[in-house]
Design a protein around this motif. Structure first.
Motif, mmCIF file in Angstrom:
data_model
loop_
_atom_site.group_PDB
_atom_site.id
_atom_site.type_symbol
_atom_site.label_atom_id
_atom_site.label_comp_id
_atom_site.label_asym_id
_atom_site.label_seq_id
_atom_site.Cartn_x
_atom_site.Cartn_y
_atom_site.Cartn_z
ATOM 1 N N SER A 25 -0.582 -8.829 -6.186
ATOM 2 C CA SER A 25 0.363 -7.508 -6.555
ATOM 3 C C SER A 25 1.583 -8.018 -6.408
ATOM 4 O O SER A 25 2.126 -8.677 -5.541
ATOM 5 N N THR A 27 3.978 -6.110 -6.226
ATOM 6 C CA THR A 27 5.053 -5.308 -5.399
ATOM 7 C C THR A 27 5.144 -6.004 -4.120
ATOM 8 O O THR A 27 6.136 -6.183 -3.451
ATOM 9 N N VAL A 28 3.902 -6.489 -3.721
ATOM 10 C CA VAL A 28 3.877 -7.323 -2.443
ATOM 11 C C VAL A 28 4.379 -8.696 -2.683
ATOM 12 O O VAL A 28 5.178 -9.064 -1.798
ATOM 13 N N THR A 48 12.444 -3.846 -3.189
ATOM 14 C CA THR A 48 11.138 -4.222 -3.646
ATOM 15 C C THR A 48 10.171 -3.082 -3.291
ATOM 16 O O THR A 48 9.848 -2.359 -4.126
ATOM 17 N N ALA A 49 9.542 -3.406 -2.053
ATOM 18 C CA ALA A 49 8.424 -2.765 -1.439
ATOM 19 C C ALA A 49 8.873 -1.081 -1.151
ATOM 20 O O ALA A 49 10.057 -1.016 -0.701
ATOM 21 N N GLY A 50 8.098 -0.235 -1.479
ATOM 22 C CA GLY A 50 8.404 0.934 -1.156
ATOM 23 C C GLY A 50 7.990 1.316 0.184
ATOM 24 O O GLY A 50 6.759 1.437 0.575
ATOM 25 N N LYS A 112 -4.652 2.278 0.162
ATOM 26 C CA LYS A 112 -4.864 1.047 -0.870
ATOM 27 C C LYS A 112 -6.349 0.931 -0.598
ATOM 28 O O LYS A 112 -7.129 0.934 -1.414
ATOM 29 N N TRP A 136 1.119 2.207 -10.723
ATOM 30 C CA TRP A 136 1.240 1.325 -9.649
ATOM 31 C C TRP A 136 0.299 0.235 -10.030
ATOM 32 O O TRP A 136 -0.907 0.436 -10.466
ATOM 33 N N ASN A 186 4.580 6.667 -7.841
ATOM 34 C CA ASN A 186 5.166 5.410 -7.788
ATOM 35 C C ASN A 186 4.474 4.606 -9.252
ATOM 36 O O ASN A 186 3.086 4.668 -9.248
ATOM 37 N N TYR A 217 2.807 10.326 -1.775
ATOM 38 C CA TYR A 217 4.448 10.799 -1.781
ATOM 39 C C TYR A 217 4.422 12.461 -1.658
ATOM 40 O O TYR A 217 5.716 12.815 -2.157
ATOM 41 N N LYS A 245 4.058 6.839 3.650
ATOM 42 C CA LYS A 245 5.263 7.057 3.130
ATOM 43 C C LYS A 245 6.004 8.395 3.915
ATOM 44 O O LYS A 245 7.161 8.277 4.417
ATOM 45 N N TYR A 333 11.630 5.874 -5.622
ATOM 46 C CA TYR A 333 11.803 4.887 -6.761
ATOM 47 C C TYR A 333 12.726 5.153 -7.862
ATOM 48 O O TYR A 333 12.485 6.311 -8.283
ATOM 49 N N ARG A 373 11.694 -1.767 -11.350
ATOM 50 C CA ARG A 373 11.609 -0.529 -10.253
ATOM 51 C C ARG A 373 12.606 -0.899 -9.085
ATOM 52 O O ARG A 373 12.424 -2.123 -8.430
HETATM 53 N N1 GLU Z 1 3.230 0.910 -1.955
HETATM 54 C C1 GLU Z 1 4.224 0.372 -2.006
HETATM 55 C C2 GLU Z 1 5.119 -0.106 -3.127
HETATM 56 O O1 GLU Z 1 4.452 -0.026 -4.077
HETATM 57 C C3 GLU Z 1 3.970 -0.815 -1.007
HETATM 58 C C4 GLU Z 1 3.655 -2.275 -1.609
HETATM 59 C C5 GLU Z 1 2.087 -2.270 -2.110
HETATM 60 O O2 GLU Z 1 1.239 -1.836 -1.231
HETATM 61 O O3 GLU Z 1 1.976 -2.637 -3.147
HETATM 62 O O4 GLU Z 1 5.805 -0.762 -2.998
#
Ligand code: GLU
Length: 395
Positions: A25, A27-28, A48-50, A112, A136, A186, A217, A245, A333, A373
């Motif tokens: 991932s 984002t992670v 970076t991360a939301g 998730k 996403w 997202n 969201y 969130k 974002y 992003r």
């Molecule tokens: N959902 C958040 C993001 O897109 C957290 C990270 C993730 O779980 O992907 O940043």
């Protein structure tokens, strides 16, 4: 014999084909990179991360303490406690006008896992899932794990990244099994107008498809209102929500799905074999977050006002710097066109990290080439500093 367990070249080929085909991932991964730099003493601004920078509301923290003190620390039912599922049913009735039975709700370890359960419950190998892009990063990865194939439908920055129902319908083939909708979105922050959501729900119904609606969201909308998609086509809609969130409970890992009973049962069967129940303490805290309506609404209003101020400063600042950024009406974002920094968004993100010490996620895995992003879930001072630093790079 020499122990070669630390040697990736030796071990990698021994892994399954499925896992070797899976991408991490982004984002992670990009968030981990930013945090690593921070730990090493670099003054990096992680966008970076939301992840809300707020602590959860006091009444929710108190509830978690109470759960521990009262010994609510055992396994719960795999699908979640009845009390939390009742609180979720009440929330969707009160706020969204939806009427669910408790048996339709499955609580999971974050939104998730709810999404993963959903894809696993409905997809057979080769089934196609239509997803508006930018999307996403974890949707296509989860579809892939479930044996499915993602069919992206591009949304245009000029349209504020709002999907076009006709383009979605044009992407449907005899193999299509589901459509995924995310509003607020997202990674784009787009809030999809009600008429567009209704048109897409009609397409799903006409073609006899599943509709997966990611509503994490819901409480972060700055202009416009939230539209509960499940009102139109409840017999085939899988609603995914969670506490991360809107309730600032990211690390507590509580998500849920509301689905037709057969799907809810299937998702719970899967979960019962994989993780069992979500964290018991966090389940109780989420129950309190949902049931203490006024205190939670006050917290959400406070955080929404803060995010909105940050958004206004960030989006105006980026556009002033010549980095075109459509106004996002929800989530936290902003998607910024960085082609003037570098046509390759990963190179642009690397430059922003190395030269501006601002960490962002490149658009590549969101299927947003030329964009990065930025999450503005950080203090307004950090947003201002980030803009000053980006200005130096742009100049
Ligand atoms: N959902 C958040 C993001 O897109 C957290 C990270 C993730 O779980 O992907 O940043």
């Amino acid at each position: 014999m020499r122990d070669r367990s630390r040697d990736p070249e030796v071990i990698m080929p021994q892994l399954s084909n499925a896992i070797r085909a899976l991408k991490a991932s982004s984002t992670v991964a990009f968030n981990a990179k930013a945090l690593e730099l921070k730990r090493a003493g670099v003054d990096v601004i992680p966008m970076t991360a939301g992840e809300p920078d707020f602590q959860p509301p006091a009444h929710v923290i108190a509830a978690a303490h109470e759960a521990i003190d009262r010994g609510m620390t055992k396994y719960t039912a795999s699908e979640g406690t009845r009390e939390l599922r009742e609180a979720i049913v009440a929330k969707h009735a009160r706020e969204n006008g939806l009427s669910y039975a408790v048996e339709q709700v499955v609580v999971s370890t974050g939104g998730k896992q709810s999404l993963f359960n959903a894809f696993m419950a409905i997809l057979d190998p080769g089934d196609e899932v239509v997803i508006p892009a930018p999307y996403w990063v974890s949707y296509p990865a989860q579809v892939q794990i479930a044996g499915g194939v993602t069919v992206p439908v591009a949304c245009r920055a000029e349209d504020g990244f709002v999907p076009d129902p006709a383009a979605i319908e044009a992407a449907i083939t005899p193999r299509t099994k589901a459509i995924v909708l995310t509003s607020p979105s997202n990674p784009t922050g787009a809030v999809v107008p009600e008429a567009v959501l209704k048109a897409i729900a009609d397409v799903a119904e006409k073609h006899d498809l599943w509709l997966i609606t990611d509503e994490l969201y819901e409480h972060l909308i700055y202009e416009g209102t939230f539209t509960p998609v499940a009102q139109w086509y409840p017999e085939r809609t899988i609603l995914v929500h969670g506490a991360s969130k809107g309730y600032a409970l990211t690390g507590w890992r509580i998500g849920w799905a509301c689905a037709p009973i057969a799907v809810a049962k299937a998702m719970n069967t899967l979960q019962g074999q994989v993780t069992s129940n979500a964290n018991a303490i966090a389940q109780y805290a989420t129950q309190v977050a949902l049931n203490e309506v006024d205190a939670t609404a006050a917290f959400q209003a406070m955080t929404r006002a803060a995010y909105r101020e940050r958004r206004d400063v960030l989006v105006a600042g980026l556009n002033d710097l010549g980095l075109p950024t459509p106004m996002p009406h929800g989530a936290f974002y902003a998607m910024t066109d960085v082609r003037s920094i570098d046509p390759d968004e990963t190179a642009a993100a690397t430059m922003l990290l190395e030269r501006a010490r601002v960490a962002v996620v490149p658009g590549t895995d969101f299927l947003a080439p030329g964009f990065v992003r930025l999450s503005y879930a950080c203090s307004i001072e950090r947003v201002r500093t980030a803009l000053e630093r980006i200005a130096e790079v742009v100049r």
